[in-house]
Design an enzyme around this catalytic site. Sequence first.
Site: not given
Length: 257
Positions: A16, A22-23, A68, A98, A158, A165, A196, A198
């Site tokens: 990721g 990025s986290i 993925v 998404a 969201y 999630k 970020t 995303a």
Amino acid sequence: MDNIFSLEGKKGLVVGIANNKSIAYGCAAAMRKQGADLAITYLNDKAEKFVRPIAEELEAKLFLPLDVSVEGQLETVFEAVEKTWGKLDFLLHSIAFAPKEDLHGRIVDCSAAGFALAMDISCHSFIRMSKLAEPLMPDGGSLMTVSYYGGRKVVENYNLMGPVKAALEMSVKYMASELGPKGIRVNAISPGPLKTRAASGIAGFDDLLEQAAKRAPQHQLVDIDDCGAVAAFLAGDGSKTITGTTLFVDAGYHIIG
Ligand code: NAD
């Protein structure tokens, strides 16, 4: 336990990292700082040039492509991990996707294909990774993913990622229950909003940041180092009896509602 925070000798896969915002980068940096050896993946050729310097900085033992949604790529990554280390101690899944047209509309209107794709990349991929990690963790291990408060409560804009999630957090609980007897722990980290790449796909994200800073009990935003500290803790032996949970790294926002 001599040093509850040490990851010395532990081997971890981090999925990721897109860039240094990025986290997953904050997490990988914290894990490396505690002595872990890392395998790091990048999405595709376009992403490679941004992630390679990070992999070098963190002295990654493996640096591999992983989308993925490309059949076989995940298996190839795990084969490389097995060949290099013969085991895995922890795994961080920090990816989400998404389609814009579905993400920016009402859930009521979202397409079946968009819903399925978001669920596959953002949730089911964690299940697939966990399945591949299981045989590499004969002495136990730690599986981690990254969720968000919008999977618990309705957060404006969201949208589609809310149910995704929610499914991710519930998968964490079921997998924790299934893998607990093998000493494999499964947890989620739920950070407050962070700027970020995303996050830039979420409409009105600046308002979300403003609200979080204003309403969170600690009246502050969190950063990727805050997430990294918690992920490194979850990766190590200090958290060996924590499983099936979501740890909020959000300055307390989740208790406000
Ligand atoms: P980011 O853009 O830095 O990371 C998202 C990562 O997902 C990227 O590395 C991207 O390459 C990867 N990705 C997307 N599709 C993929 C695919 N098909 N195969 C493999 N990788 C793929 O953004 P981030 O904010 O660090 O996101 C990481 C996680 O944190 C996501 O699950 C996100 O939902 C979650 N999260 C973000 C925030 C926030 O405010 N930024 C808050 C809570 C949770």
